[in-house]
Design a protein around this motif. Structure first.
Motif, short mmCIF file in Angstrom:
data_model
loop_
_atom_site.label_atom_id
_atom_site.label_comp_id
_atom_site.label_asym_id
_atom_site.label_seq_id
_atom_site.Cartn_x
_atom_site.Cartn_y
_atom_site.Cartn_z
N HIS A 7 1.93 9.68 -2.98
CA HIS A 7 2.06 8.35 -2.92
C HIS A 7 1.14 7.32 -3.33
O HIS A 7 1.60 6.25 -3.77
CB HIS A 7 3.00 7.97 -1.62
N LYS A 50 5.73 5.63 -1.57
CA LYS A 50 6.67 6.32 -0.76
C LYS A 50 7.96 6.28 -1.36
O LYS A 50 8.92 7.22 -0.84
CB LYS A 50 6.27 6.13 0.42
N HIS A 66 -5.97 3.44 -0.48
CA HIS A 66 -6.00 3.41 0.86
C HIS A 66 -6.19 4.56 1.60
O HIS A 66 -6.20 4.28 2.98
CB HIS A 66 -4.94 2.61 1.02
N HIS A 67 -6.25 5.80 0.91
CA HIS A 67 -6.34 7.19 1.73
C HIS A 67 -7.72 7.71 1.34
O HIS A 67 -7.90 8.70 1.87
CB HIS A 67 -5.19 8.01 1.67
N HIS A 115 0.91 -1.23 0.11
CA HIS A 115 0.06 -0.07 0.13
C HIS A 115 0.69 1.35 0.06
O HIS A 115 0.54 2.19 -0.63
CB HIS A 115 -1.00 -0.01 1.20
N ASP A 116 2.21 1.27 0.48
CA ASP A 116 2.80 2.33 0.87
C ASP A 116 3.87 2.25 -0.25
O ASP A 116 5.09 3.33 0.16
CB ASP A 116 3.18 2.72 2.00
N ASP A 135 -4.76 0.48 7.95
CA ASP A 135 -3.70 1.30 8.04
C ASP A 135 -3.80 2.41 8.97
O ASP A 135 -2.81 2.75 9.75
CB ASP A 135 -3.49 1.89 6.52
FE LIG Z 1 -0.17 5.52 2.79
#
Ligand SMILES: [Fe+2]
Length: 526
Positions: free
Chosen positions: A421, A396, A445-446, A392-393, A474
């Motif tokens: 990201h 970044k 996911h955000h 998910h990240d 998360d």
């Molecule tokens: Fe994230």
């Protein structure tokens, strides 16, 4: 000179005629007339005697006087025609009365002709000859017709059998093609074996089937993987080491083996008895490139019939397809895991440098997977969630480290970069086939249920369940981890805050499932 063999002429039996009349003169006259014309004559003086003689002597034709003691000619005629002797001989009734009603009654009782006294012997002989000829012809027709009917029936049965076999072959061919397609398209081992067993049960019409497989390439024991139509507890006992006598027997045979036959060999008895106790009667080993990896066990046929040579061929063909498909699935899974591990290594590298986010990805993946399972989602979907949560990240990787680890508040531009990201992550994964479904989770996911999230400000139904699950996992991990600008929240407090935001930021059902799993100790925190 050698004389040619003379064929024996077949002596034709004299036609036998029964004459019944209470007037001896008539009987005598008929006897003389008929005997001189080459007929054998039986004589009766009343109806009862006529019936008895007809039953015992089987005449070819019966001549009955209408008026006779005991039973008259009509009654005898009717009895003969309705009797069990078939074919019933033709009947000529003779009568002194020339009225139409007697003739009609005679015909109604089944008589073939009617003769009025006095009659000339020539007339009688002509009638007899005509009736016997007609009767012979009809018997010939009737026999030919019976023969023809039997032939048609046999042909129909044969046609039916061939038709049904043809249908089965066509069905088998279609099923095998469709199975091959499914096996080739399904690379998840459990799904693949499940499809395989369903096809086996349906195609070979067996009551039960089970698949024992070595857990991985290095394993030396066959264990139950998937079964149909058999109690789990009976199957769970089936563990067959490769180095057991039964394991070696299976490994050395790439054809169907009869469990009954194997039971008579004491060295394999122990394992074979357990297999038989679970109701299996046939087995076929599974090999991949000559390497023994499993066995397919089959129960009784649904209709109790034995396996045909065609069934055996089909079983061998299915087992061979399964072996190839299993190998493909395993190789593909290994490739997937290797790929995933490489990406995780990148993410871990970033996290490892930042004490505040260390282990974040692992925990989010663990929570999200638990929620998916807790909500009863299919294994394939849970796997997509696990991939999505793990990655998910990943976006970044494209954010400068000094921004990510900045101990003070971010300015507007820095926030814009951080908030990019999810999009960056989605574009990194774009084009990787097995992660196609996980991209949605990475990108969203955000997002929030009320449409105030980023990057697409999705709301309500636009947000997938998988993304909602990873949002909750998360956020919870972020809330329960220390940050440079705040301390970690206690679990109880984090859950309370998430429940407050249920319906606006978080999906209520996902939040409720997660809270329940934590309260029941199904997810261990910290
Ligand atoms: Fe994230």
């Amino acid at each position: 000179m050698e004389s040619a063999a003379i064929p024996q002429e077949k002596t034709e039996r004299k036609k036998r005629i029964l004459v019944a009349d209470d007037d001896p003169r008539v009987v005598e006259l008929l006897q003389i007339t008929l005997t001189s014309s080459g007929y054998e004559v039986l004589c009766a003086a009343d109806g009862a005697e006529a019936l008895e003689l007809a039953t015992k002597q089987k005449p070819d034709l019966v001549i009955l006087d209408v008026k006779m003691p005991k039973s008259d000619g009509f009654e005898v005629c009717e009895s003969l025609k309705k009797g069990e002797d078939k074919p019933c001989p033709p009947v000529i009734l003779i009568s002194g009365q020339a009225d139409a009603s007697s003739r009609l009654q005679g015909l109604l009782r089944g008589a073939d002709d009617f003769l009025i006294k006095p009659f000339s012997p020539r007339e009688l002989l002509a009638k007899i000859e005509r009736i016997l000829k007609g009767f012979e012809e009809s018997r010939g027709f009737s026999a030919a017709s019976v023969k023809l009917e039997e032939q048609i029936k046999r042909s129909e049965l044969e046609l039916e059998r061939v038709n049904s076999e043809l249908k089965r072959l066509l069905y088998s061919k279609d099923t095998l093609i469709s199975l091959s397609q499914q096996l080739n398209s399904s690379l998840r081992l459990e799904t693949l074996l499940d499809t395989f067993l369903l096809t086996v049960v349906g195609q070979l019409r067996v009551e039960s089937a089970c698949f024992l497989l070595a857990e991985d390439w290095d394993s030396r024991v066959l264990v139950p993987y998937v079964s149909k139509g058999v109690k789990r507890e009976l199957v769970e006992k089936l563990h067959i080491p490769f180095d057991s006598a039964f394991g070696s027997t299976l490994a050395s045979h790439e054809r169907p083996l009869d469990i009954d036959e194997l039971e008579s060999y004491p060295e394999v008895e122990k394992h074979v008895r357990a297999v038989a106790a679970a109701g299996f009667i046939l087995c076929h080993s599974i090999h991949v490139k000559g390497r023994f990896i499993g066995v397919l066990l089959l129960g009784e046929r649904v209709h109790g019939n034995g396996f045909t040579p065609l069934d055996m061929e089909m079983l061998t063909s299915l087992s061979s397809s399964a072996g190839i498909a299993i190998e493909n699935a395993r190789l593909y899974n290994e490739l997937q895991e290797t790929y995933l591990a490489t990406i995780k290594a990148f993410v871990n590298t970033i996290e490892a440098k930042d004490p505040y986010t260390r282990g974040h990805t692992e925990r989010v993946a663990e929570y999200a997977t638990a929620i998916g399972e807790g909500m009863g989602l299919p294994p394939e979907e849970v796997e997509t969630i696990r991939f999505g949560a793990t990655l998910h990240d990943i976006g970044k990787l494209g954010v400068y480290e000094q921004i990510l680890w900045k101990p003070t508040a971010l300015d507007e531009e820095e926030w814009r970069i951080v908030k990019s990201h999810p999009e960056t992550g989605a574009s990194i994964l774009c084009g990787i086939k097995f992660l196609e479904k996980a991209i949605d989770v990475v990108r969203h996911h955000h997002e929030r249920l009320d449409g105030r999230g980023y990057p697409d400000a999705l709301n309500g139904d636009e947000l997938s369940l998988n993304a909602r699950i990873v949002c909750v996992a998360d956020s919870f991990d972020a809330m329960t981890s220390d940050r440079p600008y705040r301390d970690a929240l206690p679990v109880r407090e984090a859950i309370a805050q998430m429940e407050q935001k249920s319906g606006t930021q978080f999906d209520p059902k996902v939040t409720e499932t997660f809270a329940r799993l934590i309260r029941h100790g199904n997810i261990k925190i910290g």
